[in-house]
Design an enzyme around this catalytic site. Structure first.
Site, PDB file in Angstrom:
ATOM      1  N   TYR A   1      28.060  12.355  -0.709  1.00  0.00           N
ATOM      2  CA  TYR A   1      28.138  10.921  -0.938  1.00  0.00           C
ATOM      3  C   TYR A   1      27.738  10.147   0.305  1.00  0.00           C
ATOM      4  O   TYR A   1      28.197  10.434   1.412  1.00  0.00           O
ATOM      5  CB  TYR A   1      29.552  10.509  -1.372  1.00  0.00           C
TER       6      TYR A   1
ATOM      7  N   ASN B   1      34.730   4.192   0.897  1.00  0.00           N
ATOM      8  CA  ASN B   1      35.873   3.286   1.057  1.00  0.00           C
ATOM      9  C   ASN B   1      37.108   3.935   0.438  1.00  0.00           C
ATOM     10  O   ASN B   1      37.096   5.106   0.055  1.00  0.00           O
ATOM     11  CB  ASN B   1      35.558   1.915   0.426  1.00  0.00           C
TER      12      ASN B   1
ATOM     13  N   THR C   1      37.335   3.168   7.346  1.00  0.00           N
ATOM     14  CA  THR C   1      37.363   3.689   8.713  1.00  0.00           C
ATOM     15  C   THR C   1      38.503   3.133   9.551  1.00  0.00           C
ATOM     16  O   THR C   1      39.023   2.043   9.301  1.00  0.00           O
ATOM     17  CB  THR C   1      36.007   3.427   9.392  1.00  0.00           C
TER      18      THR C   1
ATOM     19  N   GLU D   1      41.611   8.487  12.328  1.00  0.00           N
ATOM     20  CA  GLU D   1      40.310   9.098  12.074  1.00  0.00           C
ATOM     21  C   GLU D   1      39.569   9.283  13.402  1.00  0.00           C
ATOM     22  O   GLU D   1      39.095  10.357  13.734  1.00  0.00           O
ATOM     23  CB  GLU D   1      39.502   8.174  11.154  1.00  0.00           C
ATOM     24  N   HIS D   2      39.457   8.198  14.177  1.00  0.00           N
ATOM     25  CA  HIS D   2      38.827   8.253  15.501  1.00  0.00           C
ATOM     26  C   HIS D   2      39.883   7.910  16.530  1.00  0.00           C
ATOM     27  O   HIS D   2      40.569   6.896  16.383  1.00  0.00           O
ATOM     28  CB  HIS D   2      37.731   7.202  15.652  1.00  0.00           C
TER      29      HIS D   2
ATOM     30  N   ASP E   1      29.302   8.248  15.722  1.00  0.00           N
ATOM     31  CA  ASP E   1      28.789   7.772  14.430  1.00  0.00           C
ATOM     32  C   ASP E   1      27.335   8.207  14.236  1.00  0.00           C
ATOM     33  O   ASP E   1      26.891   8.421  13.115  1.00  0.00           O
ATOM     34  CB  ASP E   1      28.839   6.235  14.373  1.00  0.00           C
TER      35      ASP E   1
ATOM     36  N   HIS F   1      32.521  -2.274  10.083  1.00  0.00           N
ATOM     37  CA  HIS F   1      32.217  -1.535   8.848  1.00  0.00           C
ATOM     38  C   HIS F   1      32.709  -2.242   7.595  1.00  0.00           C
ATOM     39  O   HIS F   1      32.067  -2.177   6.551  1.00  0.00           O
ATOM     40  CB  HIS F   1      32.902  -0.161   8.875  1.00  0.00           C
TER      41      HIS F   1
ATOM     42  N   HIS G   1      51.565  49.251 -10.416  1.00  0.00           N
ATOM     43  CA  HIS G   1      50.775  49.015  -9.198  1.00  0.00           C
ATOM     44  C   HIS G   1      50.758  50.276  -8.341  1.00  0.00           C
ATOM     45  O   HIS G   1      49.720  50.715  -7.864  1.00  0.00           O
ATOM     46  CB  HIS G   1      51.378  47.868  -8.364  1.00  0.00           C
TER      47      HIS G   1
ATOM     48  N   GLN H   1      34.267  -0.701  15.021  1.00  0.00           N
ATOM     49  CA  GLN H   1      34.714  -0.102  13.761  1.00  0.00           C
ATOM     50  C   GLN H   1      35.088  -1.179  12.743  1.00  0.00           C
ATOM     51  O   GLN H   1      34.894  -1.005  11.540  1.00  0.00           O
ATOM     52  CB  GLN H   1      35.843   0.897  13.985  1.00  0.00           C
TER      53      GLN H   1
ATOM     54  N   GLU I   1      58.940  45.329  -5.980  1.00  0.00           N
ATOM     55  CA  GLU I   1      58.599  44.156  -6.785  1.00  0.00           C
ATOM     56  C   GLU I   1      58.752  44.415  -8.276  1.00  0.00           C
ATOM     57  O   GLU I   1      58.383  43.578  -9.105  1.00  0.00           O
ATOM     58  CB  GLU I   1      57.156  43.712  -6.479  1.00  0.00           C
TER      59      GLU I   1
END
Ligand code: PMP
Length: 829
Positions: free
Chosen positions: A127, A218, A241, A332-333, A366, A266, A425, A263, A420
Site C-alpha cells: 500500500y 492513515n 505518523t 514510531e520515530h 523517510d 504529513h 505418538h 512530521q 500427554e
C-alpha cells in the site's frame, strides 16, 4: 503546543494514560472500517468503484492501472526526482540486503539435523498512501524490501486522484515503473487493504488475493489491516505518523522545532511530541515554533497537528524520567538529541526507529538513509517492528533424522507421548525399531551425558580438502615440482653462509619489517634482468610468491568478491581463494580432442572478466602446467578491459579495476629477447607482476618471492602482512643470492637447451608436447597416465600428474637426470 508537566508527579502504573494520544485511535477506527472491508469482500470491484467515488471523489476508468500509464509516467518524470529516487532505491537496497537471514543446518544430535530455511512469500500487496501528500518514497520502501526478500508476485495499491483522471499520482506510477512493478491498482484507504486481502475481478483483470499486505497509511488503513488479519498477514499497524524527540538542554531548539514540524506536515492528525527535562528548551521551542510554522507551505495542516490532543511537550524532572516516558510511549520515530545520544539509544527498546544526534533527522529515514520508513505507530512498536526483509519471508524448519538419531531420542519422545496421554505418538517411533529393546529415557540420558563428544568447529569448506598435494617421495631423480636441478654455485653457498652467520649475531632482534634493503636489491635485479627501472616502493617481498599472492587476496579479495583464472592453471590459486573466503571462478575446461592442448584464449578470459567482475585475476605466464607464455600485446588488451571489470563501488555503482596478477614465477626461462610483463607496469596501476627466487635462482628452499606493482598496491598489501614475516635469515640469504644473480643465470641457457632437446625427443615418441617457455614440459596423452607415473616412480623417477586428463608434467633436470627419465619413460610405457 500544550505542555504536560510531569515534574513532581509520581508515575502511575499506567503511564500511557498521561501521554498525548489522538482522538481516534486504531481501535476506534476499526469499528468504522469493518463495514467497508465487508462491502469489498462481498461486492468486489463494484464496491471499489463506489468507494472511490465516495472517498477519493473520482471513479477510475479501470481499477488496474494500464501498463502504458506506468511507462508514460516514467517518461514524464522530472530528471531530478528520478535521480533522487535512484539514490533512495540504491541506499534502501544496500541496507535491506544486509538484513537477509542466513539459512541454517543444525546437527542437534549426530545424524539428527534441523534445517532452517527462509522462503519468500508468494504474493504481497503493497500500500502506498496518497491522500494528503504524494509518497513515491513509500513505493521504494515496500517494493525494494519485497524484491530483496525474493517475492515474485506483488501488487501496489494507491488512491485514485481526480486531478489525474482517476489514476494514482504519476510520481507514484513512475516509481513503480522504475522498480519494474507492473501490477498497480487505483484503490486507496481501507478499501485497498480489503481489495488486496480478498482479491477481486474487474473485467479481464483478476487481482489475486495476497498472502500479506504491507505499507503505511492513515488510521483507517491501519484499522483495515487489523480487520483483514484473519485472511492474510500484515506488517505492522503503520498508521498516522508520530515523532517523539527526546532532548536535554544540549539540543538545538531550531533542529527540534524543524523535526516536530516535519512530521506534522504529513497529516493534521500526525503526532509531534517533545519529551525533555529542560524547561529552558521548552521555553526556547515555544518561542520560535510559531514563526517557524508560519513560514511553512502547509502551515494550517501543521498548526492543526501541533495543537491536537495527540501532540504535546512533556516536561519531566530528570532525563531518566524522560527516557521512561518515551519507552512507555513507544513512538514510531524517536529522535534523541541529548548528550551521549548513542549511549542513551542503547537503552531504547520500544521505538519503531531511532534517530541519533543532531544530524539524523527523521526525514533522512523517510527518504534516503537506507532504513525503512514503514514503521509501527500508536504504541504498537512495543511488540511489532518496522518493515524489513524478514517480513516478506517465512522461516520453515525441515527435520531430517537418521535411524540412529531417531533411536537416540525415541525414549524421550515415547515418555512425553505417554505423559500427554497420546501413546500412538510414541508408537510412531517404536514401530520403526521392531524387535529392538529401546532403553528407558533415564538410561538414555545418563548414557548420552557421558558420551558427549567434543566437537571441533571445523569449517565445512575444508571438510573434503587434502593438504597441498605434490607427493613427496624419496627417489633419486625428482622432476616433480619445477625446481632448478642444479645446486647453487659454491661461491653463492659461501656468500649465503657468511650472510646468515652475520645475521645470526642479531637474531635476538626482529628483522626489518619492511625488508627495505632486500627490496632495493630486488629492484636492481629486475633492472638487470628485464631492463625495467623501479623504485623500492614498488617492490614487495614475502615467503615465496605463494605468500605474495595470498597477501594480494587478503588485501583485495574476501567475502563477496571473486578471483578468476583460466583453465588449466596453477592449483594453488584456488587455495588462496578458499583461504581468504574469496569466490573462486575457473573459466574454461578440457575440449573434446585429447591431442589438442589448451591455449590461453584471451577472448574467453575477457568475456569471463566482464561477466564475473573479479577483484583479482591470476594470469600465469609462463603458465603452469602448460609452460605457455602470453605476449605483452595480449596482456595489454586484458589490462585495458580490466580497468573497469572490478567490483562496483557499493554506494555509487561505479566500476573499479580488476587487479591483474601476472605470475612470472618462470619468467627467466622465457625465450631470449622476449619482453617481460614488467615493461607494462608504468601505464597500468592495476598490474602486479609476481616473481620468485624458487626457480631460476635455484633457491626453492629459501622461500622468497616478490612482486612489482604500483605503490598503492604495495601499500595495501603491507596492511595485511604479518609483522616480521620475512625472517632475518631469509632476508640475509636472499640478498646474498641476489649478489650472484649473474653467475646463477648462466645455468638457464643450459636448462633451456635441455628443455628443447627433451621436447623434441618426446615428440619423436609420438607425444603431444606443449610449447614451453619454462623449465618443464607437459606431454601426453596417455591412456593410463597414473600407471605410467607409478612405473616411473618404481624406476626412481618422480614427475607430476597434473593438467588435462592423460597428461604428465616433467621438470627439466640435469642432462644426466633427463637421460634417466628418457630411459625410464620408455620402460614405463
Ligand atoms: N606460481 C606458479 C605458476 C608456480 O608454479 C609456483 C610454484 N610451483 C609458484 C607460483 C610459487 O612459487 P613460490 O611460492 O615458491 O615462489
Amino acid at each position: 503546543m500544550r505542555i504536560i508537566d510531569l515534574r513532581g508527579t509520581a508515575f502511575p502504573s499506567d503511564l500511557q494514560s498521561l501521554l498525548p494520544r489522538p482522538k481516534i485511535d486504531t481501535t476506534a477506527a476499526t469499528a468504522i472500517v469493518t463495514p467497508l472491508v465487508e462491502e469489498v469482500r462481498e461486492r468486489g470491484a463494484a464496491a471499489l468503484y463506489d468507494l472511490a467515488e465516495r472517498f477519493d471523489g473520482v471513479r477510475p476508468h479501470s481499477l488496474r492501472v494500464p501498463p502504458e500509464a506506468l511507462g508514460q509516467a516514467l517518461l514524464n518524470l522530472d530528471p531530478a526526482v528520478r535521480r533522487a529516487l535512484e539514490v533512495a532505491i540504491e541506499n534502501a537496497r544496500i541496507a535491506h540486503t544486509a538484513q537477509l537471514p542466513e539459512p541454517a543446518a543444525t546437527e542437534v544430535i549426530p545424524g539428527g539435523i534441523v534445517y532452517q530455511r527462509w522462503v519468500p512469500l508468494g504474493r504481497v500487496g503493497l500500500y502506498v498512501p496518497g491522500g494528503l501528500a504524494v509518497y513515491p518514497s513509500s513505493v521504494v520502501m515496500n517494493v525494494v524490501t519485497a524484491q530483496v526478500a525474493g517475492v515474485k508476485s506483488m501488487v501496489v495499491a494507491s488512491p485514485p486522484q481526480s486531478r489525474f483522471g482517476g489514476l494514482p499520482h504519476p510520481t507514484v506510477l513512475a516509481a513503480c515503473a522504475m522498480l519494474g512493478v507492473d501490477e498497480v491498482i487505483a484503490v486507496g484507504g481501507a478499501q485497498a487493504i480489503a481489495a488486496m486481502a480478498y482479491g477481486f475481478t474487474d473485467g479481464e483483470y483478476r487481482c489475486r488475493a495476497v498472502d500479506k499486505v504491507t505499507g503505511p497509511g492513515n488510521v483507517y488503513v491501519a484499522a483495515a489491516k487489523r480487520v483483514v488479519q484473519a485472511v492474510c498477514g500484515i506488517d505492522s499497524e503503520a498508521g498516522t505518523t508520530e515523532i517523539a524527540v527526546l532532548a536535554d538542554e544540549t539540543a538545538q531548539p531550531e533542529f527540534v522545532c524543524a523535526d516536530l514540524i516535519s512530521q506534522a506536515e504529513h497529516d493534521p492528525a500526525a503526532a509531534s511530541v517533545l519529551v525533555t527535562n529542560s524547561s529552558t528548551l521548552v521555553d526556547q521551542v515555544q518561542g520560535i515554533l510559531p514563526s517557524m510554522v508560519d513560514a511553512c507551505v502547509e502551515k494550517e495542516r501543521i498548526a492543526t497537528a501541533l495543537a491536537g490532543p495527540q501532540s504535546a511537550v512533556v516536561l519531566t524532572e530528570t532525563l531518566e524520567d524522560a527516557l521512561e516516558v518515551v519507552e512507555s510511549y513507544a513512538p514510531e520515530h524517536l529522535e534523541i538529541q541529548t548528550q551521549n545520544a548513542l549511549e542513551l539509544s542503547e537503552r531504547i527498546t520500544t521505538a519503531g526507529a531511532v534517530f541519533i544526534g543532531d544530524f539524523s533527522p527523521v526525514p533522512l529515514g523517510d527518504y534516503v538513509a537506507g532504513s525503512n520508513h514503514v514503521l509501527p505507530t500508536g504504541g504498537t512498536a512495543r511488540y511489532s517492528a518496522g518493515l524489513n526483509v524478514t517480513q516478506y519471508l517465512r522461516s520453515m524448519q525441515v527435520v531430517d533424522y537418521s535411524r540412529s538419531a531417531l533411536r537416540q531420542v525415541a525414549p524421550a519422545l515415547i515418555a512425553l507421548a505417554e505423559a500427554e496421554g497420546l501413546p500412538a505418538h510414541g508408537q510412531a517411533a517404536q514401530v520403526r525399531f521392531q524387535g529392538e529393546v529401546l532403553p528407558s529415557v533415564l538410561e538414555e540420558v545418563e548414557g548420552s551425558v557421558s558420551n558427549v563428544a567434543v566437537r571441533l568447529p571445523f569449517r565445512p569448506e575444508l571438510s573434503e580438502v587434502e593438504p597441498y598435494g605434490a607427493p613427496m617421495i624419496d627417489v633419486p631423480v625428482r622432476l616433480n615440482v619445477n625446481e632448478n636441478p642444479f645446486q647453487p654455485n659454491p661461491e653463492v653457498i659461501d656468500s649465503i653462509a657468511e650472510a646468515v652467520r652475520s645475521a645470526a649475531t642479531e637474531l635476538n632482534r626482529y628483522a626489518d619489517r619492511d625488508a627495505v634493503d632486500l627490496r632495493q636489491e630486488l629492484a636492481s635485479y629486475v633492472h638487470a634482468e628485464a631492463g625495467v627501472q623501479v623504485a623500492v616502493d614498488r617492490v614487495w617481498a614475502a615467503n615465496g610468491s605463494n605468500e605474495i599472492m595470498i597477501q594480494l587476496l587478503q588485501a583485495f579479495g574476501g567475502p563477496g568478491r571473486r578471483v578468476l583464472a583460466l583453465w588449466p592453471t596453477y592449483s594453488m590459486y584456488e587455495e588462496y581463494a578458499r583461504d581468504t573466503n574469496t569466490a573462486w571462478v575457473l573459466e574454461g575446461g578440457p575440449g573434446a580432442n585429447p591431442r589438442e592442448l589448451p591455449r590461453f584464449d584471451s577472448e574467453v578470459f575477457i568475456a569471463a572478466m566482464r561477466r564475473e567482475r573479479p577483484a583479482v585475476v591470476f594470469v600465469p605466464s609462463p603458465n603452469n602446467p602448460t609452460g605457455e607464455s602470453i605476449s605483452n600485446q595480449t596482456l595489454e588488451t586484458i589490462l585495458e578491459v580490466a580497468k573497469t571489470t572490478g567490483p562496483r563501488v557499493a554506494r555509487t555503482g561505479q566500476p573499479t579495476a580488476t587487479i591483474v596478477v601476472l605470475d612470472e614465477a618462470y619468467a627467466e626461462f622465457r625465450a631470449e629477447g622476449t619482453a617481460s610483463g614488467l615493461e607494462l607496469l608504468d601505464d597500468h596501476p592495476h598490474l602486479v607482476v609476481t616473481r620468485t627466487l624458487s626457480k631460476a635462482f635455484a633457491a626453492a628452499g629459501l622461500r622468497l618471492g616478490y612482486m612489482i606493482a604500483s605503490p598503492e598496491i604495495v601499500h595495501e598489501v603491507q596492511k595485511v602482512r604479518l609483522p616480521y614475516h620475512l625472517s632475518l635469515v631469509t632476508q640475509a640469504a636472499a640478498r646474498a643470492c641476489l649478489q650472484h644473480a649473474g653467475t646463477q643465470m648462466e645455468q638457464i641457457a643450459l636448462i633451456r637447451a635441455e628443455r628443447d632437446e627433451l621436447a623434441s625427443w618426446l615428440e619423436e615418441q609420438g607425444f603431444v608436447v606443449a610449447p614451453s617457455s619454462s623449465n618443464f614440459l607437459l606431454f601426453g596423452p596417455l591412456s593410463k597416465r597414473h600407471e605410467v607415473w607409478r612405473n616411473l616412480v618404481e624406476s626412481g623417477v618422480l614427475i607430476r600428474e597434473v593438467g588435462p586428463e592423460g597428461y604428465l608434467r616433467v621438470t627439466v633436470g640435469t642432462p644426466t637426470e633427463n637421460e634417466i627419465f628418457r630411459q625410464a619413460l620408455k620402460e614405463a610405457l
